[in-house]
Design a protein around this motif. Structure first.
Motif, PDB file in Angstrom:
ATOM      1  N   VAL A  94      -5.236  17.779  41.958  1.00 50.14           N
ATOM      2  CA  VAL A  94      -6.634  18.193  42.027  1.00 50.14           C
ATOM      3  C   VAL A  94      -7.473  17.072  42.620  1.00 50.14           C
ATOM      4  N   SER A  95      -8.644  17.434  43.110  1.00 49.35           N
ATOM      5  CA  SER A  95      -9.553  16.439  43.671  1.00 49.35           C
ATOM      6  C   SER A  95      -9.937  15.400  42.612  1.00 49.35           C
ATOM      7  N   GLY A  96     -10.085  14.168  43.050  1.00 50.50           N
ATOM      8  CA  GLY A  96     -10.505  13.103  42.147  1.00 50.50           C
ATOM      9  C   GLY A  96      -9.437  12.605  41.200  1.00 50.50           C
ATOM     10  N   SER A  97      -8.162  12.786  41.569  1.00 51.72           N
ATOM     11  CA  SER A  97      -7.069  12.462  40.651  1.00 51.72           C
ATOM     12  C   SER A  97      -6.750  10.969  40.563  1.00 51.72           C
ATOM     13  N   PHE A  98      -7.218  10.160  41.524  1.00 54.18           N
ATOM     14  CA  PHE A  98      -6.811   8.758  41.571  1.00 54.18           C
ATOM     15  C   PHE A  98      -8.011   7.820  41.676  1.00 54.18           C
ATOM     16  N   ASP A  99      -7.825   6.635  41.097  1.00 57.79           N
ATOM     17  CA  ASP A  99      -8.839   5.590  41.165  1.00 57.79           C
ATOM     18  C   ASP A  99      -8.609   4.652  42.347  1.00 57.79           C
ATOM     19  N   VAL A 100      -7.358   4.542  42.777  1.00 57.91           N
ATOM     20  CA  VAL A 100      -6.986   3.694  43.910  1.00 57.91           C
ATOM     21  C   VAL A 100      -5.903   4.409  44.710  1.00 57.91           C
ATOM     22  N   VAL A 101      -6.046   4.400  46.029  1.00 58.96           N
ATOM     23  CA  VAL A 101      -4.970   4.856  46.915  1.00 58.96           C
ATOM     24  C   VAL A 101      -4.624   3.708  47.851  1.00 58.96           C
ATOM     25  N   VAL A 102      -3.330   3.438  47.969  1.00 62.19           N
ATOM     26  CA  VAL A 102      -2.817   2.393  48.837  1.00 62.19           C
ATOM     27  C   VAL A 102      -2.203   3.047  50.067  1.00 62.19           C
ATOM     28  N   ALA A 121      -9.057  12.309  55.338  1.00 61.02           N
ATOM     29  CA  ALA A 121      -9.848  13.311  54.611  1.00 61.02           C
ATOM     30  C   ALA A 121      -9.155  13.720  53.312  1.00 61.02           C
ATOM     31  N   GLU A 122      -7.846  13.864  53.345  1.00 60.18           N
ATOM     32  CA  GLU A 122      -7.102  14.225  52.140  1.00 60.18           C
ATOM     33  C   GLU A 122      -7.151  13.097  51.109  1.00 60.18           C
ATOM     34  N   LEU A 123      -7.034  11.869  51.557  1.00 63.70           N
ATOM     35  CA  LEU A 123      -7.100  10.755  50.614  1.00 63.70           C
ATOM     36  C   LEU A 123      -8.493  10.635  50.002  1.00 63.70           C
ATOM     37  N   ARG A 124      -9.503  10.922  50.788  1.00 54.65           N
ATOM     38  CA  ARG A 124     -10.865  10.920  50.240  1.00 54.65           C
ATOM     39  C   ARG A 124     -11.015  12.007  49.172  1.00 54.65           C
ATOM     40  N   ARG A 125     -10.385  13.145  49.412  1.00 57.12           N
ATOM     41  CA  ARG A 125     -10.454  14.252  48.437  1.00 57.12           C
ATOM     42  C   ARG A 125      -9.840  13.858  47.100  1.00 57.12           C
ATOM     43  N   ILE A 126      -8.689  13.218  47.131  1.00 60.63           N
ATOM     44  CA  ILE A 126      -7.980  12.944  45.878  1.00 60.63           C
ATOM     45  C   ILE A 126      -8.507  11.707  45.155  1.00 60.63           C
TER      46      ILE A 126
END
Length: 215
Positions: A94-102, A121-126
């Protein structure tokens, strides 16, 4: 040409044997709690994930389109949470699932502009609001070998300058820094610095790391 947004056959073949080297600047994550939800997108065999876990982060997961790389990671570090990405760039959460993406040395493996934009765009979504995206990727090189192959590939295929083919069949891209900044323009820049790395084929290269925050 194969779909430049994926190249799954390469990563399940020759690419699955490569060693990845971009360093993690842990100080950039010093303000992140050890329970933060972290995703390594394009995690390969889990090298960066293992380093994050060793620094005390408790909720680290990784996805990659290559089943061969994920299998390699599970053999090396069975404790890591690794999964094959079935429909990249879509992450099944779901959107907003992560605090950090590497995102380490992933854009260089996605030469196509539209595919890069779709991924960001997908990384921004999550990412949750205020979440961090940590990008490390390769810049345009100024040596004669690279200039010649950038020009030859652009003339032959009409791809952006900086795209080239490796001797073992990968199609990669080195980036103008302005392109990377534009790609991440929907985020707020936190920090940026250039580094020296070795490419997956062992060549010295100039790279850049960018830390950006989702507003």
């Amino acid at each position: 040409m194969e779909d430049l947004g994926r190249q799954a056959a390469y990563w399940d073949g020759a690419g699955s044997t490569k060693t990845f080297t971009h360093p993690v600047q842990i100080s950039w994550l010093s303000g992140i709690g050890r329970a933060a939800r972290i995703l390594d997108y394009g995690c390969g065999y889990g090298r960066v994930m293992a380093e994050l876990v060793e620094h005390g982060f408790l909720d680290v997961s990784g996805v990659d389109l290559s089943a061969a790389l994920i299998d390699r990671g599970r053999l090396l570090r069975p404790d890591l949470k690794l999964a094959v990405l079935e429909s990249p760039p879509v992450v099944p959460c779901v959107s907003g699932s992560f605090d950090v993406v590497v995102l380490f040395a992933v854009l260089t493996c996605i030469p196509d502009d539209d595919a890069q934009r779709a991924l960001v765009a997908e990384l921004r979504r999550i990412l949750a609001s205020g979440g961090l995206l940590y990008v490390s990727d390769v810049l345009l090189q100024d040596d004669e070998r690279n200039r010649n192959r950038y020009a030859a590939f652009a003339e032959r295929f009409g791809t952006p300058y900086g795209v080239f083919s490796t001797d073992d069949g990968a199609v990669c891209r080195h980036h103008d820094i302005s392109h990377l900044r534009s790609l991440l323009s929907d985020f707020d820049l936190v920090d940026e610095h250039q580094i020296d790395v070795a490419t997956m084929n062992g060549h010295p290269a100039r790279a850049v790391q960018l830390l950006v925050r989702k507003p």
